[in-house]
Structures are given as C-alpha cells and as structure tokens.
Design a protein around this motif. Structure first.
Motif, PDB file in Angstrom:
ATOM      1  N   GLU A 284       8.955  28.930 -22.145  1.00  0.00           N
ATOM      2  CA  GLU A 284      10.391  28.732 -21.936  1.00  0.00           C
ATOM      3  C   GLU A 284      10.612  27.966 -20.626  1.00  0.00           C
ATOM      4  O   GLU A 284      10.026  28.317 -19.597  1.00  0.00           O
ATOM      5  N   VAL A 285      11.432  26.926 -20.685  1.00  0.00           N
ATOM      6  CA  VAL A 285      11.711  26.105 -19.505  1.00  0.00           C
ATOM      7  C   VAL A 285      13.191  25.742 -19.470  1.00  0.00           C
ATOM      8  O   VAL A 285      13.899  25.884 -20.462  1.00  0.00           O
ATOM      9  N   THR A 286      13.620  25.244 -18.326  1.00  0.00           N
ATOM     10  CA  THR A 286      14.974  24.693 -18.220  1.00  0.00           C
ATOM     11  C   THR A 286      15.003  23.422 -19.062  1.00  0.00           C
ATOM     12  O   THR A 286      14.117  22.578 -18.933  1.00  0.00           O
ATOM     13  N   PRO A 287      15.993  23.269 -19.945  1.00  0.00           N
ATOM     14  CA  PRO A 287      16.052  22.061 -20.770  1.00  0.00           C
ATOM     15  C   PRO A 287      16.097  20.792 -19.906  1.00  0.00           C
ATOM     16  O   PRO A 287      16.768  20.748 -18.876  1.00  0.00           O
ATOM     17  N   LEU A 288      15.370  19.778 -20.342  1.00  0.00           N
ATOM     18  CA  LEU A 288      15.282  18.530 -19.594  1.00  0.00           C
ATOM     19  C   LEU A 288      16.662  17.919 -19.372  1.00  0.00           C
ATOM     20  O   LEU A 288      16.955  17.432 -18.285  1.00  0.00           O
ATOM     21  N   GLY A 289      17.506  17.962 -20.380  1.00  0.00           N
ATOM     22  CA  GLY A 289      18.860  17.414 -20.240  1.00  0.00           C
ATOM     23  C   GLY A 289      19.642  18.081 -19.121  1.00  0.00           C
ATOM     24  O   GLY A 289      20.396  17.422 -18.402  1.00  0.00           O
ATOM     25  N   ALA A 290      19.450  19.380 -18.951  1.00  0.00           N
ATOM     26  CA  ALA A 290      20.135  20.102 -17.875  1.00  0.00           C
ATOM     27  C   ALA A 290      19.623  19.651 -16.505  1.00  0.00           C
ATOM     28  O   ALA A 290      20.389  19.516 -15.552  1.00  0.00           O
ATOM     29  N   LEU A 291      18.314  19.407 -16.413  1.00  0.00           N
ATOM     30  CA  LEU A 291      17.745  18.973 -15.138  1.00  0.00           C
ATOM     31  C   LEU A 291      18.168  17.552 -14.773  1.00  0.00           C
ATOM     32  O   LEU A 291      18.353  17.232 -13.606  1.00  0.00           O
ATOM     33  N   LEU A 292      18.286  16.695 -15.776  1.00  0.00           N
ATOM     34  CA  LEU A 292      18.594  15.295 -15.504  1.00  0.00           C
ATOM     35  C   LEU A 292      20.086  15.001 -15.542  1.00  0.00           C
ATOM     36  O   LEU A 292      20.504  13.904 -15.177  1.00  0.00           O
ATOM     37  N   GLY A 293      20.881  15.956 -15.960  1.00  0.00           N
ATOM     38  CA  GLY A 293      22.325  15.757 -16.106  1.00  0.00           C
ATOM     39  C   GLY A 293      23.044  15.353 -14.837  1.00  0.00           C
ATOM     40  O   GLY A 293      24.084  14.718 -14.889  1.00  0.00           O
ATOM     41  N   GLU A 294      22.498  15.722 -13.718  1.00  0.00           N
ATOM     42  CA  GLU A 294      23.139  15.390 -12.445  1.00  0.00           C
ATOM     43  C   GLU A 294      22.390  14.302 -11.692  1.00  0.00           C
ATOM     44  O   GLU A 294      22.498  14.195 -10.482  1.00  0.00           O
ATOM     45  N   SER A 295      21.645  13.495 -12.422  1.00  0.00           N
ATOM     46  CA  SER A 295      20.905  12.389 -11.812  1.00  0.00           C
ATOM     47  C   SER A 295      21.683  11.103 -12.050  1.00  0.00           C
ATOM     48  O   SER A 295      21.590  10.519 -13.126  1.00  0.00           O
ATOM     49  N   PRO A 296      22.457  10.674 -11.068  1.00  0.00           N
ATOM     50  CA  PRO A 296      23.306   9.506 -11.293  1.00  0.00           C
ATOM     51  C   PRO A 296      22.510   8.211 -11.466  1.00  0.00           C
ATOM     52  O   PRO A 296      21.567   7.939 -10.731  1.00  0.00           O
ATOM     53  N   LEU A 297      22.903   7.473 -12.488  1.00  0.00           N
ATOM     54  CA  LEU A 297      22.313   6.163 -12.745  1.00  0.00           C
ATOM     55  C   LEU A 297      23.408   5.111 -12.618  1.00  0.00           C
ATOM     56  O   LEU A 297      24.577   5.392 -12.880  1.00  0.00           O
ATOM     57  N   VAL A 298      23.024   3.933 -12.213  1.00  0.00           N
ATOM     58  CA  VAL A 298      23.964   2.814 -12.106  1.00  0.00           C
ATOM     59  C   VAL A 298      23.401   1.635 -12.892  1.00  0.00           C
ATOM     60  O   VAL A 298      22.199   1.547 -13.133  1.00  0.00           O
ATOM     61  N   VAL A 299      24.282   0.746 -13.295  1.00  0.00           N
ATOM     62  CA  VAL A 299      23.845  -0.474 -13.967  1.00  0.00           C
ATOM     63  C   VAL A 299      23.483  -1.478 -12.878  1.00  0.00           C
ATOM     64  O   VAL A 299      24.297  -1.832 -12.043  1.00  0.00           O
ATOM     65  N   ALA A 300      22.221  -1.899 -12.892  1.00  0.00           N
ATOM     66  CA  ALA A 300      21.741  -2.890 -11.931  1.00  0.00           C
ATOM     67  C   ALA A 300      21.607  -4.212 -12.679  1.00  0.00           C
ATOM     68  O   ALA A 300      20.956  -4.280 -13.719  1.00  0.00           O
ATOM     69  N   VAL A 301      22.260  -5.256 -12.159  1.00  0.00           N
ATOM     70  CA  VAL A 301      22.234  -6.561 -12.808  1.00  0.00           C
ATOM     71  C   VAL A 301      21.473  -7.536 -11.929  1.00  0.00           C
ATOM     72  O   VAL A 301      21.758  -7.684 -10.742  1.00  0.00           O
ATOM     73  N   ASP A 302      20.481  -8.200 -12.527  1.00  0.00           N
ATOM     74  CA  ASP A 302      19.678  -9.196 -11.826  1.00  0.00           C
ATOM     75  C   ASP A 302      20.496 -10.481 -11.711  1.00  0.00           C
ATOM     76  O   ASP A 302      20.926 -11.045 -12.720  1.00  0.00           O
ATOM     77  N   ALA A 303      20.729 -10.939 -10.488  1.00  0.00           N
ATOM     78  CA  ALA A 303      21.541 -12.132 -10.258  1.00  0.00           C
ATOM     79  C   ALA A 303      20.885 -13.399 -10.798  1.00  0.00           C
ATOM     80  O   ALA A 303      21.572 -14.331 -11.209  1.00  0.00           O
TER      81      ALA A 303
ATOM     82  N   ASP B 213      18.757 -13.813 -13.571  1.00  0.00           N
ATOM     83  CA  ASP B 213      18.772 -14.038 -15.020  1.00  0.00           C
ATOM     84  C   ASP B 213      19.852 -13.251 -15.761  1.00  0.00           C
ATOM     85  O   ASP B 213      19.997 -13.361 -16.961  1.00  0.00           O
ATOM     86  N   GLY B 214      20.607 -12.432 -15.051  1.00  0.00           N
ATOM     87  CA  GLY B 214      21.700 -11.685 -15.666  1.00  0.00           C
ATOM     88  C   GLY B 214      21.255 -10.462 -16.449  1.00  0.00           C
ATOM     89  O   GLY B 214      22.084  -9.799 -17.067  1.00  0.00           O
ATOM     90  N   SER B 215      19.957 -10.143 -16.428  1.00  0.00           N
ATOM     91  CA  SER B 215      19.496  -8.962 -17.150  1.00  0.00           C
ATOM     92  C   SER B 215      20.017  -7.705 -16.466  1.00  0.00           C
ATOM     93  O   SER B 215      20.260  -7.687 -15.259  1.00  0.00           O
ATOM     94  N   ALA B 216      20.215  -6.679 -17.255  1.00  0.00           N
ATOM     95  CA  ALA B 216      20.758  -5.426 -16.725  1.00  0.00           C
ATOM     96  C   ALA B 216      19.852  -4.263 -17.115  1.00  0.00           C
ATOM     97  O   ALA B 216      19.257  -4.256 -18.195  1.00  0.00           O
ATOM     98  N   THR B 217      19.749  -3.310 -16.208  1.00  0.00           N
ATOM     99  CA  THR B 217      18.996  -2.084 -16.467  1.00  0.00           C
ATOM    100  C   THR B 217      19.740  -0.915 -15.838  1.00  0.00           C
ATOM    101  O   THR B 217      20.594  -1.117 -14.963  1.00  0.00           O
ATOM    102  N   LEU B 218      19.411   0.279 -16.287  1.00  0.00           N
ATOM    103  CA  LEU B 218      19.917   1.477 -15.626  1.00  0.00           C
ATOM    104  C   LEU B 218      18.926   1.822 -14.531  1.00  0.00           C
ATOM    105  O   LEU B 218      17.714   1.839 -14.753  1.00  0.00           O
ATOM    106  N   ALA B 219      19.433   2.087 -13.350  1.00  0.00           N
ATOM    107  CA  ALA B 219      18.587   2.394 -12.197  1.00  0.00           C
ATOM    108  C   ALA B 219      19.150   3.624 -11.494  1.00  0.00           C
ATOM    109  O   ALA B 219      20.340   3.920 -11.602  1.00  0.00           O
ATOM    110  N   PRO B 220      18.290   4.346 -10.764  1.00  0.00           N
ATOM    111  CA  PRO B 220      18.798   5.504 -10.020  1.00  0.00           C
ATOM    112  C   PRO B 220      19.805   5.053  -8.964  1.00  0.00           C
ATOM    113  O   PRO B 220      19.616   4.017  -8.330  1.00  0.00           O
TER     114      PRO B 220
END
Length: 166
Positions: free
Chosen positions: A71-90, A92-99
C-alpha cells in the motif's frame, strides 16, 4: 537487476529513482550522499523521495499488469501539487511542459511523465514481475508485453520455478 539500456528521455530519471532500492539485497542508494546529490536531494528530502519512489514502483507494476507490492500514497496525490508550466522554445516554437521550479524532485518527475505521455512512452516504463526484484525497466519489445527486467535473470528464474513445479 537489469542489463537493459536506460529508458528514453526524462523516463531515465524515473527509472533511476525507482532503481535506487535493490529489493533482493535491501540496499538503498538514497542512503549515500553521492546519489542524493545526483537527484538534488538534501538529507531531509529522503523520506519524501522514498515515498515517491514506491508510488512510482506501484504505477510501473500496474503498467506491466501486476498488483501493487504494498500500500502506497497514490502517485496522482503526490504529483498533484507539482506545478508545471508551458515552456516554449524561441528558436523553433516547440512547447513542452516543464517544472515551474527545477528543484523539487516531484516536479521533475511530473514533467518527465507529462513529456512521456505526449511521446507515448510512459506506459512502456514498467517494473519487473519478480517479487524479489521489481526493478524498473523500459519495455522495448515489439508488442510491449515484457514481464521481467531481464530474461537472463528474472525471466529464467520464473521459467525454472514453473518447470520444477510441474
């Protein structure tokens, strides 16, 4: 323990974290300053990293169709408060989610999972079926049905046990 090649992209971070505990020997490399430094952990962060590691292990077992090892803490509960932002590469315009903050391990894990979801690789990161192993590995089999971290070790042991049981 597997001799397979590392998982692609950010999944290598997750694979490395899960594999800091050798279930067969009981050795936990998070006890060493060198490994803590590699993950950017202070000594006070180790308990949280261990909790995250075991939640990841349960998720990787589920990817391989195996029940949780405990039995463990569900992964979603642990990561639920980990803010991600959209990072856009100037360039080539590609975008990724980054911490939002590069420091916390949970945020880096959340970003790695987000990237793997987009790339379609997340479900192929699995944990070995062997109860005394549960080593994380990336399943490169064509059908995506790998069960063990290593056919030469864990797979061979399982097959030998089945053979002897007959």
């Amino acid at each position: 323990m597997s001799e397979r090649s590392p998982a692609p992209g950010g999944l290598e971070l997750i694979q490395s974290l899960v594999n800091t505990l050798d279930l067969e020997s009981g050795g936990d490399s998070l006890d060493t300053a060198e490994v803590r430094a590699r993950f950017g952990l202070a000594e006070g962060d180790v308990a949280g990293a261990r909790e995250l590691r075991e939640s990841l292990r349960v998720t990787l077992l589920a990817h391989a169709g195996h029940p949780p090892h405990r039995e463990v803490t569900p992964l979603g509960a642990l990561l639920g408060e980990s803010p991600l932002v959209v990072a856009v590469d100037a360039a080539d315009g590609s975008a990724t989610l980054a911490p939002a903050d590069e420091g916390p391990l949970r945020s880096r894990v959340a970003a790695a999972i987000a990237r793997a979801l987009v790339e379609g690789t997340w479900i192929r990161l699995k944990a070995c079926e062997a109860a005394d192993c549960h080593w994380a590995y990336y399943d490169r089999s064509p059908a995506g049905r790998g069960r063990w971290c290593s056919m030469q070790v864990c797979g061979a042991r399982a097959k030998m046990r089945r053979y002897r049981a007959k």
